[in-house]
Design an enzyme around this catalytic site. Structure first.
Site, PDB file in Angstrom:
ATOM      1  N   ARG A  42       0.835  -1.207   0.000  1.00  0.00           N
ATOM      2  CA  ARG A  42       0.000   0.000   0.000  1.00  0.00           C
ATOM      3  C   ARG A  42       0.865   1.250   0.000  1.00  0.00           C
ATOM      4  O   ARG A  42       0.552   2.230  -0.694  1.00  0.00           O
ATOM      5  CB  ARG A  42      -0.941  -0.027   1.203  1.00  0.00           C
ATOM      6  CG  ARG A  42      -2.081  -1.021   1.028  1.00  0.00           C
ATOM      7  CD  ARG A  42      -2.905  -1.209   2.289  1.00  0.00           C
ATOM      8  NE  ARG A  42      -4.075  -2.052   1.992  1.00  0.00           N
ATOM      9  CZ  ARG A  42      -4.889  -2.541   2.903  1.00  0.00           C
ATOM     10  NH1 ARG A  42      -4.681  -2.288   4.189  1.00  0.00           N
ATOM     11  NH2 ARG A  42      -5.935  -3.286   2.550  1.00  0.00           N
ATOM     12  N   TYR A 183      -5.783  -0.295  -6.646  1.00  0.00           N
ATOM     13  CA  TYR A 183      -4.772  -1.258  -6.200  1.00  0.00           C
ATOM     14  C   TYR A 183      -4.752  -1.434  -4.682  1.00  0.00           C
ATOM     15  O   TYR A 183      -4.958  -0.488  -3.930  1.00  0.00           O
ATOM     16  CB  TYR A 183      -3.382  -0.783  -6.623  1.00  0.00           C
ATOM     17  CG  TYR A 183      -2.954  -1.108  -8.027  1.00  0.00           C
ATOM     18  CD1 TYR A 183      -3.488  -2.176  -8.727  1.00  0.00           C
ATOM     19  CD2 TYR A 183      -1.978  -0.347  -8.654  1.00  0.00           C
ATOM     20  CE1 TYR A 183      -3.067  -2.477 -10.009  1.00  0.00           C
ATOM     21  CE2 TYR A 183      -1.548  -0.633  -9.932  1.00  0.00           C
ATOM     22  CZ  TYR A 183      -2.090  -1.702 -10.610  1.00  0.00           C
ATOM     23  OH  TYR A 183      -1.668  -1.976 -11.872  1.00  0.00           O
ATOM     24  N   GLU A 184      -4.447  -2.670  -4.258  1.00  0.00           N
ATOM     25  CA  GLU A 184      -4.170  -3.008  -2.852  1.00  0.00           C
ATOM     26  C   GLU A 184      -5.266  -2.548  -1.898  1.00  0.00           C
ATOM     27  O   GLU A 184      -5.006  -2.078  -0.797  1.00  0.00           O
ATOM     28  CB  GLU A 184      -2.825  -2.399  -2.419  1.00  0.00           C
ATOM     29  CG  GLU A 184      -1.655  -2.759  -3.308  1.00  0.00           C
ATOM     30  CD  GLU A 184      -1.417  -4.256  -3.421  1.00  0.00           C
ATOM     31  OE1 GLU A 184      -1.934  -5.011  -2.587  1.00  0.00           O
ATOM     32  OE2 GLU A 184      -0.702  -4.678  -4.352  1.00  0.00           O
ATOM     33  N   GLY A 185      -6.509  -2.729  -2.307  1.00  0.00           N
ATOM     34  CA  GLY A 185      -7.643  -2.274  -1.512  1.00  0.00           C
ATOM     35  C   GLY A 185      -8.049  -0.897  -1.977  1.00  0.00           C
ATOM     36  O   GLY A 185      -7.258   0.044  -1.923  1.00  0.00           O
TER      37      GLY A 185
END
Length: 344
Positions: A42, A183-185
């Site tokens: 993140r 991306y990534e949540g």
């Protein structure tokens, strides 16, 4: 839209007689271990947002210095001037530079907390740094990637019609930036993580301590007595106060009406990002004055850093009150229609 030449692949296991899996780490602790990787990812995605914003800013400045259109106000000669001389273009470029630098400093601070969490000699210091890093991670990811999109969009605006021509690169920056908030949540998930998990760390003491440090930066701004800062201290102080009030409301509401709290999670994260970014810009400006301007009492040192901090405070942080109102008073409107009514 979409990523061009994305280096992704699909891997298939077991096509020739089965696949063997091995347990890595402690059983039933896999999700905890995964989030160590996820938090690093993140932060890395947040840095991608900063990188695209920086490149879009560089390209916009170069184009604004080359493109001639319109004359200087009051000039009747008909001479065309570079568009960077026009006030609105300058506002856009200042927005791009200030937002990019704010996001960069947030990411650097988050990485610094991760480093201290691993390397600090004192166990209490390592724990505090780990918790501070956890608090900052959703802000670094969401705020920085949102800014990547916004700055890239401003870059297209400065290019005008040329922003839609692939040879300038402006369109590619905007296209490439757009996936980063996913991306990534997604950034909505980052906001929910900030409110639901990170805000309550140590009973809220981690967030309160961090806000207290931002208030200390305001006190140092005031004590500097430098006229170049204009109303930076006043505007930043109001932004931090709005964050404090929204944080207190979030803490209470999360326990009694979690759906209402989550309805304001995204504006709350944006508010947190504004206060944090503004504070870090102010801190950088103060440090630059102490370094570069020491010989003349701090009257000339760090002029660009001061103006970036001042612009951010006087032009961007002023939105804090509205964000705080959205957090504390907007839930009923967000939840006013049922999913069935929304779908009608």
């Amino acid at each position: 839209l979409g990523i061009h030449a994305s280096p992704t692949c699909v891997m298939a296991y077991g096509e020739d007689g089965g696949a063997v899996g091995y347990l890595i780490g402690e059983e039933n602790r896999g999700l905890n271990t995964m989030f160590i990787m996820m938090n690093q990812a993140r932060l890395a995605v947040g840095v991608q947002g900063v990188a695209i914003a920086e490149r879009a800013t560089q390209a916009a400045i170069a184009y604004a210095n080359e493109r001639r259109q319109g004359g200087a106000l009051g000039d009747k000669s008909g001479t065309m001037i570079p568009i960077i001389n026009h006030a609105d273009v300058r506002r856009n470029i200042m927005t791009m530079k200030a937002m990019t630098q704010a996001a960069r400093l947030i990411c650097i601070a988050t990485a610094g907390e991760f480093d201290r969490a691993h390397r600090a000699k004192d166990e209490a210091a390592r724990k505090l740094a780990s918790q501070r890093g956890a608090l900052l991670t959703p802000i670094a990811k969401a705020f920085s990637t949102d800014i990547g999109c916004e700055v890239a969009s401003l870059g297209v605006q400065i290019h005008g019609g040329m922003g839609f021509i692939e040879e300038t690169g402006a369109a590619q920056y905007m296209r490439d930036a757009r996936i980063l908030p996913i991306y990534e949540g997604t950034n909505g998930i980052q906001a929910m993580d900030l409110v639901g998990r990170k805000l309550g760390l140590e009973g809220g003491e981690i967030a309160r301590g961090f806000i207290g440090e931002m208030k200390q930066t305001v006190a140092e701004l005031r004590s500097s007595n430098l006229p170049q800062f204009g109303k930076t201290a006043e505007r930043l102080d109001a932004c931090i106060d709005a964050l404090g009030e929204a944080s207190a409301w979030m803490g209470k509401t999360l326990a009694t009406n979690p759906e209402a709290a989550m309805a304001g999670a995204s504006p709350y994260l944006r508010l947190f990002g504004l206060a944090t970014g503004g504070s870090y810009l102010a801190r950088a400006a103060l440090n630059s004055v102490r370094g570069e301007g020491a010989a003349d009492g701090g009257t000339t040192g760090g002029s660009e850093q001061i103006m970036l901090a001042r612009f951010f405070a006087e032009n961007l942080c002023v939105g804090a009150a509205g964000l705080a109102d959205s957090v504390t008073q907007g839930a009923d409107a967000v939840l006013g229609l049922t999913p069935e009514q929304l779908s009608a």
